[in-house]
Design a protein around this motif. Structure first.
Motif, PDB file in Angstrom:
ATOM      1  N   PRO A  40     -10.749 -16.954  11.703  1.00  0.00           N
ATOM      2  CA  PRO A  40      -9.551 -16.475  11.006  1.00  0.00           C
ATOM      3  C   PRO A  40      -9.620 -16.806   9.515  1.00  0.00           C
ATOM      4  N   PRO A  41      -8.772 -16.124   8.720  1.00  0.00           N
ATOM      5  CA  PRO A  41      -8.708 -16.490   7.296  1.00  0.00           C
ATOM      6  C   PRO A  41      -8.285 -17.948   7.169  1.00  0.00           C
ATOM      7  N   GLY A  42      -8.754 -18.594   6.162  1.00  0.00           N
ATOM      8  CA  GLY A  42      -8.397 -19.994   5.968  1.00  0.00           C
ATOM      9  C   GLY A  42      -9.171 -20.580   4.811  1.00  0.00           C
ATOM     10  N   PRO A  43      -9.001 -21.881   4.599  1.00  0.00           N
ATOM     11  CA  PRO A  43      -9.623 -22.520   3.435  1.00  0.00           C
ATOM     12  C   PRO A  43     -11.128 -22.744   3.570  1.00  0.00           C
ATOM     13  N   ARG A  44     -11.671 -22.625   4.784  1.00  0.00           N
ATOM     14  CA  ARG A  44     -13.100 -22.894   4.937  1.00  0.00           C
ATOM     15  C   ARG A  44     -13.749 -21.890   5.873  1.00  0.00           C
TER      16      ARG A  44
ATOM     17  N   PRO B 137      -8.224 -12.592   4.077  1.00  0.00           N
ATOM     18  CA  PRO B 137      -6.777 -12.744   4.286  1.00  0.00           C
ATOM     19  C   PRO B 137      -6.106 -11.356   4.337  1.00  0.00           C
ATOM     20  N   PRO B 138      -5.006 -11.236   5.067  1.00  0.00           N
ATOM     21  CA  PRO B 138      -4.321  -9.942   5.134  1.00  0.00           C
ATOM     22  C   PRO B 138      -3.838  -9.511   3.765  1.00  0.00           C
TER      23      PRO B 138
END
Length: 194
Positions: A139-143, A191-192
């Motif tokens: 999923p989108p995220g910081p890493r 990210p969306p």
């Protein structure tokens, strides 16, 4: 107490026995000395080892990347691949997300083409219970998540049905692994749109 010349001889024997070149040469251990590792190589033009996995190879509709294999020991008959996401722990255990596994890839093929496997190869069941490649999908995220293609050179083909999963594959490979390599890709979803 050892005399100086005996100590020097013992030191030379230890240095010769445990020298770094022994680890760089082919072979699979045995003989009473330190293990000797084959320099098996796994390479791809799809993305660099440690690089970002392009969207083409991601998700459920993603294309399986092609790889070339080289420097396998002469005893290699076939290869097996396990592709998984290291950054996930499932159900409080040590299992991670199994995206793809394949075995009985002929050593003579020296790799796998993009989107397919050589004749005689078998694809096992991934985490979704499907016999197919399932690309990265973090999923989108910081890493980024780290996706590892583990390549095993084997001294024999495996007698496993295509309903087998990772546990069955690992058990069947026991005592047959003559070399191992890995190739890592990193991925996270965009990210969306806002």
């Amino acid at each position: 107490m050892l005399r100086p010349n005996i100590r020097a001889a013992a030191a030379l024997v230890l240095m010769a026995t445990f020298s770094a070149p022994a680890f760089a040469q082919g072979g699979g251990g045995g003989g009473g000395g330190p293990p000797r590792f084959s320099p098996l190589l796994m390479e791809s033009t799809a993305f660099e080892d440690g690089g970002i996995v392009p969207q083409k190879y991601a998700g459920r509709g993603g294309v399986q990347p092609g790889f070339t294999f080289s420097n396998a020991p002469d005893t290699a008959v076939s290869y097996a691949i396990i592709f998984h996401d290291l950054d996930v722990a499932l159900q409080g255990g040590t299992n991670d997300v199994l995206h793809w596994l394949a075995w009985n890839i002929p050593a003579a093929a020296k790799g796998i083409p993009e989107g397919s496997l050589p004749e005689g190869s078998v694809t096992g069941r991934n985490i979704a219970g499907q016999n197919s490649y399932f690309g990265p999908g973090a999923p989108p995220g910081p890493r980024y998540h780290h996706y590892v293609f583990e390549l095993y050179a084997l001294s024999a083909n495996l007698d496993l049905p295509n309903t087998a999963g990772r546990d069955e594959l690992l058990a069947a490979m026991g005592g047959k692994i003559v070399a191992k390599a890995a190739y890592v890709g990193r991925y996270r979803s965009a990210p969306p749109a806002q």
